[in-house]
Design a protein around this motif. Structure first.
Motif, short mmCIF file in Angstrom:
data_model
loop_
_atom_site.label_atom_id
_atom_site.label_comp_id
_atom_site.label_asym_id
_atom_site.label_seq_id
_atom_site.Cartn_x
_atom_site.Cartn_y
_atom_site.Cartn_z
N LYS A 14 -2.96 -1.69 11.93
CA LYS A 14 -3.94 -2.53 12.63
C LYS A 14 -5.31 -1.85 12.64
O LYS A 14 -5.42 -0.65 12.88
N GLY A 15 -6.33 -2.63 12.37
CA GLY A 15 -7.69 -2.12 12.39
C GLY A 15 -8.09 -1.35 11.15
O GLY A 15 -9.14 -0.72 11.12
N GLU A 16 -7.27 -1.40 10.09
CA GLU A 16 -7.58 -0.68 8.85
C GLU A 16 -7.55 -1.64 7.66
O GLU A 16 -6.79 -2.61 7.63
N VAL A 17 -8.37 -1.33 6.67
CA VAL A 17 -8.39 -2.07 5.41
C VAL A 17 -8.43 -1.05 4.28
O VAL A 17 -9.17 -0.06 4.34
N PRO A 69 4.63 -15.89 9.65
CA PRO A 69 4.11 -14.86 10.56
C PRO A 69 4.17 -13.44 10.01
O PRO A 69 3.29 -12.63 10.30
N ASN A 70 5.20 -13.13 9.22
CA ASN A 70 5.29 -11.80 8.61
C ASN A 70 4.96 -11.84 7.12
O ASN A 70 5.26 -10.89 6.38
N GLY A 71 4.34 -12.93 6.67
CA GLY A 71 4.08 -13.12 5.25
C GLY A 71 2.90 -12.30 4.74
O GLY A 71 2.08 -11.80 5.51
N THR A 92 -2.50 -10.40 5.31
CA THR A 92 -1.23 -10.51 6.02
C THR A 92 -1.50 -10.87 7.46
O THR A 92 -2.55 -10.54 8.01
N LYS A 93 -0.55 -11.56 8.07
CA LYS A 93 -0.67 -11.92 9.49
C LYS A 93 -0.07 -10.86 10.39
O LYS A 93 -0.14 -10.98 11.62
N ASN A 94 0.56 -9.83 9.80
CA ASN A 94 1.20 -8.80 10.62
C ASN A 94 0.99 -7.43 10.00
O ASN A 94 1.66 -7.07 9.03
N LYS A 95 0.06 -6.66 10.57
CA LYS A 95 -0.16 -5.28 10.11
C LYS A 95 0.63 -4.27 10.95
O LYS A 95 0.44 -3.07 10.82
N GLY A 96 1.51 -4.78 11.77
CA GLY A 96 2.31 -3.90 12.62
C GLY A 96 3.47 -3.26 11.88
O GLY A 96 3.71 -3.53 10.69
N THR A 97 4.20 -2.44 12.58
CA THR A 97 5.36 -1.75 12.02
C THR A 97 6.47 -2.76 11.71
O THR A 97 6.83 -3.58 12.56
N ARG A 98 7.01 -2.71 10.51
CA ARG A 98 8.13 -3.56 10.14
C ARG A 98 8.72 -3.07 8.82
O ARG A 98 8.13 -2.22 8.15
N THR A 99 9.87 -3.61 8.47
CA THR A 99 10.52 -3.28 7.20
C THR A 99 10.46 -4.49 6.28
O THR A 99 10.83 -5.60 6.68
N THR A 100 9.98 -4.31 5.06
CA THR A 100 9.84 -5.42 4.13
C THR A 100 11.17 -5.76 3.48
O THR A 100 12.14 -5.01 3.58
#
Length: 559
Positions: A440-443, A365-367, A422-430
């Motif tokens: 989200k919504g950007e490439v 999911p966060n890959g 990626t399956k998750n473009k949201g805020t997170r720490t790698t």
């Protein structure tokens, strides 16, 4: 040592080993001499790594300040046979090697035993083995095969992996013995490079050279190091499950190890999973991991990723691959209702979107994943490809597209690109500690076609600066710090703009042309200046023409 001096050192090794391989060309075809040389390189590598660890242990056993210290007083003194026997016995304890990830090598498979005895067994001879038993050997090839059998017996993961083919080789046994002596000259003592650096480099170099020698067939499983490095640097696989469904000789895993070591991480924090259809290549990949002490799971056997998935339940944190471009007739035995085809059934005539969806299916999911594909994948609308690409974009799975320059590959001139999803473009720490913003919504589009340099007349390569330019742009964009669009190179685009371009993902459509420095001189003034300059040049031309005619007339020529 400087990097330049290190490179000179490694280049001399490359030349020596490739010349050794060249000596076998007259009697063996490319596929055979590849395994002949690489098998010996493998034995030399593991033996030397083992010997280096032995030397470390001896120093520890005799150092009173070390936890492993063996007090000579307990064994009749430092010069006693009892003390020597005790140290020799301790050197054969596997745990000492396992604790520092050094590959265990049985005594009869160690390089010293091969080199000491390779001349003796030409024509056949009975040898005393290190364990005190005797065995009759029929040839040098038999001696090498026995070493490989010993390694397999002691390392179950390599069962069926090593090519025990030396006894069957139609080759002069004296020449094979000479090859052992030549491989023995690889030096491992160096001021700034350790044994793993040295022979690891040689191994990768020779895989590339064999790919060139074998043409397209060999090159199918050799991805240029610069591309592998770029993908690994962008994804930063520090911790978790790493998967390559078209792993070839394991280049992505090796580069991941280099990346982790360079950033002071722990290779034990990463789990390696791979799959490969070609049996020969599957063997090479396993050897490539073994010489580095990397634990791996390449499935029970070499098998088709489509019809015999070796890791059906795997959900990986990082997926990286360079599958064969534009593969045809890939779907024999594959159901149209396969759960992997979530975004549409890939066409029979091209496996590009089958590879892509297979990788997405196995992504956590966060890959994050990086996939090398032919450029056609970015724009083709043939046989459902456009519909699949549209769905991937609308589902907001595409994170970055990188267009690559030509002439990067040894075996194909097909233009290539890299898809990052990626399956998750949201805020997170790698796992690498990067704090990613909401994307989200950007490439991100990167046009790297003008980067790189010609390393020779045929092949292009990326410099360290080229790699950093692309990698930094991606990471800055992900984090929202220090990123700006650069005309002709990189641009962040919203999905609405991609929709206007009919879901085509070619970076050149979005990044535009490189900016031209603005001309500050007013047009009228510039025109007057250039007209006056032209007039002066024409007048000078007339003067020179008249002077030439006068000189020729003086020489008796009519003009």
């Amino acid at each position: 040592m400087t990097n330049e001096e290190e490179q000179q050192f490694l280049s001399s090794l490359e030349k020596k080993l490739w010349n050794a391989a060249d000596k076998l060309r007259s009697t063996l075809d490319a596929a055979q001499y590849k395994h002949t040389v690489l098998g010996l390189v493998f034995l030399k590598y593991v033996s030397d790594s083992f010997k280096i660890r032995q030397d470390e242990l001896i120093a520890q056993f005799t150092d009173a300040e070390n936890d492993y210290y063996l007090d000579p007083a307990d064994y009749g003194g430092a010069d006693s046979d009892e003390y020597a026997t005790e140290i020799a016995g301790e050197l054969e304890q596997r745990d000492y090697y396992a604790e520092v990830n050094v590959f265990w090598v049985p005594a009869a498979a160690r390089w010293k035993f091969l080199q000491d005895n390779n001349k003796a067994v030409i024509g056949g001879a009975e040898l005393t083995l290190p364990d005190g038993n005797t065995k009759k050997f029929s040839s040098v090839g038999h001696l090498i095969d026995n070493a490989l059998e010993q390694i397999e017996a002691d390392n179950p993961k390599l069962k069926g992996v090593l090519n025990k083919l030396y006894t069957r080789l139609q080759i002069d046994q004296v020449k094979l013995g000479e090859l052992i002596d030549l491989v023995a000259t690889i030096p491992f003592k160096h001021a700034s490079l350790n044994s793993q650096d040295i022979l690891g480099h040689v191994y990768e170099y020779m895989l590339g050279q064999f790919a060139l020698a074998e043409g397209k067939k060999g090159g199918q499983f050799y991805t240029p190091k610069s591309i592998v490095t770029l993908i690994v640097q962008m994804l930063e696989p520090f911790k978790g499950r790493v998967y390559d469904p078209a792993m070839g000789s394991g280049g992505f895993f090796v580069q991941s190890e280099h990346f982790i070591n360079a950033h002071k991480g722990r290779i034990g924090d990463v789990s390696i999973y791979g799959q490969e259809y070609n049996h020969t290549t599957w063997q090479l990949a396993a050897m490539n991991m073994a010489i580095r002490g990397i634990d791996f799971n390449f499935g029970k056997e070499p098998a088709s990723t489509y019809t015999n998935n070796q890791h059906p339940d795997l959900r990986a944190d990082y997926v990286m691959a360079n599958p064969p471009f534009n593969m045809k007739e890939w779907d024999t035995g594959v159901s149209e209702n396969d759960p992997r085809w979530k975004y549409g059934t890939p066409p029979s005539g091209n496996a590009n979107f089958a590879w892509l969806q297979h990788m997405l299916y196995h992504l956590a999911p966060n890959g994050s994943m990086g996939l090398l594909l032919a450029n056609g994948s970015m724009s083709s609308n043939t046989n459902n490809e456009g519909a699949i690409r549209k769905k991937l974009i609308e589902e907001d799975l595409v994170e970055c597209m990188v267009a690559l320059p030509g002439q990067l590959f040894t075996n194909t001139q097909i233009p290539a690109c890299i898809w990052f999803l990626t399956k998750n473009k949201g805020t997170r720490t790698t796992a690498a500690g990067r704090k990613l913003r909401d994307r989200k919504g950007e490439v991100l589009f990167i046009d790297a076609r003008n980067l790189g340099y010609m390393k020779d007349r045929v092949l292009r390569d990326f410099s360290t600066d080229d790699l950093s330019q692309v990698t930094d742009a991606f990471h800055y964009w992900q984090m929202g710090e220090g990123y700006t669009d650069v005309a002709g190179l990189v641009k962040s685009v919203e999905l609405a703009e991609i929709q206007k371009h009919d879901h085509v993902l070619t970076p050149g459509r979005y990044v535009g042309a490189a900016g031209v420095e603005e001309d500050s001189e007013p047009f009228a003034e510039k025109m007057a200046r250039l007209t006056a300059q032209l007039k002066g040049q024409l007048e000078e031309s007339d003067r020179l023409e008249a002077e030439i005619k006068q000189n020729l007339a003086g020489l008796g020529y009519e003009c």
